[in-house]
Motif scaffolding. Sequence first.
Motif, short mmCIF file in Angstrom:
data_model
loop_
_atom_site.label_atom_id
_atom_site.label_comp_id
_atom_site.label_asym_id
_atom_site.label_seq_id
_atom_site.Cartn_x
_atom_site.Cartn_y
_atom_site.Cartn_z
N UNK B 29 72.77 3.71 8.83
CA UNK B 29 73.57 3.70 7.61
C UNK B 29 74.77 4.62 7.80
N UNK B 31 78.26 6.94 7.04
CA UNK B 31 78.63 8.04 6.15
C UNK B 31 79.21 7.47 4.87
N UNK B 32 79.14 8.25 3.78
CA UNK B 32 79.85 7.82 2.58
C UNK B 32 81.35 7.72 2.91
N UNK B 64 75.28 5.13 0.10
CA UNK B 64 75.26 5.17 -1.37
C UNK B 64 76.65 5.42 -1.93
N UNK B 65 77.46 6.21 -1.23
CA UNK B 65 78.82 6.45 -1.69
C UNK B 65 79.77 5.56 -0.93
N UNK B 135 84.69 9.43 -7.97
CA UNK B 135 83.82 8.51 -8.72
C UNK B 135 82.71 7.92 -7.86
N UNK B 136 83.04 7.60 -6.62
CA UNK B 136 82.04 6.94 -5.77
C UNK B 136 81.35 7.92 -4.83
N UNK B 137 81.77 9.17 -4.86
CA UNK B 137 81.14 10.15 -3.97
C UNK B 137 81.37 9.83 -2.51
N UNK B 139 83.36 11.54 -0.43
CA UNK B 139 83.55 12.76 0.34
C UNK B 139 84.72 12.75 1.31
#
Lengths: 323, 518
Positions: B29, B31-32, B64-65, B135-137, B139
Amino acid sequence: MIIKLENTTTHDIAMQLTSLYEERGEVTTGRVFTLLIECSEQDLEQSLHEANIASSSHPCRIIALVPDMNAPEQSTQLDAEIHYGTDVGAGDVIILHIPGQLIHHIDTLVIPLLLADTPIVSWWPGIFPDKSSYDSIERMVATRITDVERTTDLRTALYDLQKKSSPRDVDLSWTRLTFWRGALVSLLDLPPHLPLKECTVTGQKQSLSTLLLASWLQETLHCPIHLKWETVPGHHISSVRFLREDGVISLSRETNKNSDNVLTDQVRLRLPNNTNRLVSLPHRNIADCLSEELSRMKADPVYHKALNSYFIQQVLQQGTDLL
Amino acid sequence: MTKPEQEETITSTWSNPLRVPCDLRLPRIADPCTLVIFGVTGDLARKKLLPAIYDLANRGLLPPGFGLIGFGRREWSDDDFKQWAQSYIQEHCRTPFHQSTWEQLSHGFYFVQGTFDDFNAFVRLKQRVLTVDHECGTYSNHAFYMSIPPRAFSLVSHQLAAAELTKHPSDTWQRVIIEKPFGHDLASAQELDKTVTSVFGAESIFRIDHYLGKETVQNLLALRFTNMLFEPIWNSHYVDHVQITMAEDFGIGSRAGYYDGVGAARDVIQNHLLQLLTLTAMEKPASFTSQDLSKEKINVLSAVRLPQDLARYTARGQYSAGWQGQEAVCGYLNEDGVSPESTTETYAALRLDIDTPRWNGTPFYLRAGKRLGKRVTEIAMIFKQIPQPLFDSVVEGNVGHNALVFRIQPNEGITLRFGSKVPGSRIDIRDVNMDFNYGQAFTEDSPEAYERLILDVFLGDAPLFPTSQEVDLSWKILDPIEQFWASQGQPEQYRSGTWGPHSADMLMMNDNRAWRMP
C-alpha cells in the motif's frame, strides 16, 4: 455438462476424463494444481461455486469428496460425477460420493485422479476437519486450507490448529485479515511516528480472525493489547484503536448498508488532528480468500507466530467467556 | 533532552513495526498522497489513468489518505469532474464497479480549471493542493502526472516551481511522471531532461514506458532468471537470430498532429522495442533494484552496433490505401491532417548487433508498423539448425529451426516450436507448437500495466522505469538511422493489411532469413 458414474472405479473415472479431453481437443496442461475439497452434501454446491470463482484465476482440477452418511457401514460403493464445460469455471470438477469404508483412506482414492506433476491443495470449507482426513493427506498436499468460521467449538479448533497444522497450512481466518492488516500498516505510516501506548481490538466472540489480529499486533508492537467483544452481531473485526502519544488513531467498521442491504465496505478513520472520514476497506468473500491462498502456496511464518503466540495461550487459559 | 528533539530522533530512525520482511502477504500500500493530473481530459487519462486509480482503490491498494486533482481547461466544478470521471471509469475499469468504493474514492476528487500559461491557475492549484493535504490527509506527498504533449513539460514544470508547488518538507516527496516521447532525438531528450531535472530532482522523475508494466514483460525476466532450462542456450552459440515485432492493425486515427513527423521508429522502437531488446539480451542483474537492473540494460544499449550499410539493413514504409480485413481504409498520405508530401514512416525495420560475448554473431531484427496484418507484439528467438540431421526431411524442407516466442500481446504466453515425426510408416518431420497461455494458467484479472506503474510511483519503487541514461542511449542508436532516412525521400508504400514493404523482406533476405508470420 454432467456425467454421472454409479458404482464406479477410480480407473474408470480417469479413463472418462481422458476421453473427454480428446473429444473436445482440450489439454490439461493449463491447469496448475489439483484442489481437494472435503465437505458435506449440503455445503457442496456453495463450496463448488466459491472454488469455481477462484479457479477462474487459478485453473485447476477440483476433486470434491463428499462423505455419504446414509451408506451402510461396510459399503465400498463409489459414485462419482464429472462436471465440465463453461459452467464450472476454468477447470473440471470430479465429485466423489464416499461411503464409510473409503473415508479412512481418501489419499489412495484421489491419487489416480490427480494432475501430473502439479501441486495439490486441500480445503475444508466452514469447519475444522476430522482428524483422519486432515492427517491422511498431509504428505501429499502443498497446503491444507482450513476454515473454522462456522466451528461451534472454537477452543478445540484452535487447539487442533496449533497442534496439528504444519508450517505450510493456513486457516482462512487469517486470510480474511489481509486487508485489515494492510490498512493498519498504512495507518501507522501516518506521521508523526510517535510511540504507541496501547491498542484495543474489538470484534466478534468466537471469531478466530479477531483473536489472530490481536495476537499479531501483540507480537509485533510490544505495547499492551486489549481485546474487547462486540455486543451486536456484525463483522469479524469492528475496530482497531491505537493510543499514540499525540492521541487516538483508529479504524472502525461502519454499520451502514447500501441500497442492496449489504454492509458497505467502508471504515471510519480517526486521527488526532481531527481527521474523521470514511475510507474503503473491501470485505473479503471466501473466493477472494481462497484465491489469495492459491496464488501463495508457501509457508506463512507470520501467521504461525500469531497462531502460537503467548497471547493466544493466555486467552485459551482464561476461561470460556473469551471464546 | 527537550521534547521536540526527542520527536526528531524518533522520526528519523522510525520504521513501521508492523512491516516485517517475512510478511510477504501484506499488500504493497502506497504512502498517503495527492495525484495531480495535467491533461486529465485526454485519451490516456480517461481510458487508462482514472480507471487504473479506481481499480487500485477497489483492490484495497490505495492509502487511506488519497486525493486526486484534475487540471484542465474546461469550466468544471468538482462535481462536474466527478460525474465525467465516473462515466469513463465505469466503462473502462477492470474490476467490478462498486458505487460505495467510487463514492468514497471520488470524495477526494477535485478539479482546477486553467491553462498552462496562466500563473493564477497554478496559484489556485497550490491552494487546492494544500486543502486536499488537509482534507484527505495526504501529508504533502504529491505526484504530478504530465499526461500532456512534451512541448508543454517545460512550461508546466516552471509554473509548478514558480507557484512553489515543488517545495516540500524533508520527510515528504514530490514526484513527476512523464510519458513518452522523451524528446525526438538525443539533443531534445537531453534538453527535456534538463528542464524537468532543474525543477524536480533526478530521482523524482518517473518515465513511464507502459510496456514494462505488462505482466508478460516482467515474466520474461522471471522466465530467464528462474529457470535452468533456458540460460544455457541463451546465446549466439544456439540462437541464430532474434525478431522483435510490434504490429498494429489500425492506422493513426485522429493522432496525425502527434504522429506526423515522428513516425514508427521514434514512436515505438526508441522506447518499447529497445526496452524489450535490452530485457532479452541483458546479463543477469545483481538484484531486482532499479540500479542493478538499469546497469545491465545500459550495458546492452552501449554494446548495440548499427549496421554499416543502412540502406541494406533498415527499411521503412508508409501504408497505402487498401483493405484492413472487411474495411476499406485510406493511405497514410490521405489521412486527415497529414501532408500529402509527408515522409513520415508508418513502418520501420532494422537490424542491430550486440557486441557482447553472449550475442556476438546473433543479429536482432526489430520491426514496428501500423496497418499491418494483425495486432501483435512478440519476441521470437529463432534457434540454429541442428548440424547433422539424421532425417532427410530436415535437410529438404524448412523444418528444424526451433523457435521460442514470447507473445507480449494479445494472447500473452510462450510458444515453443520444434520438429516432430508425422505419424505414418515414413519418417517425416513437421514443426509443431507447444503453447503456454498466460491467461489460461494464471489469473484472468492480472493488473493493468498502468495500475502497477502508478502504484510503483507512489511507492517510489523504480525498477520498471527507464532511466535518462537509457533514454539517451536509445536515441544514440536511432539518431543516425533517422538522419539517414531523412536523406532518402519518400518511404516505400505498402498495402494496408499486409506485413509491410518489400524492402523489409529484402532486409531479411540479405541475410538468408525471413520474417516470422506472427
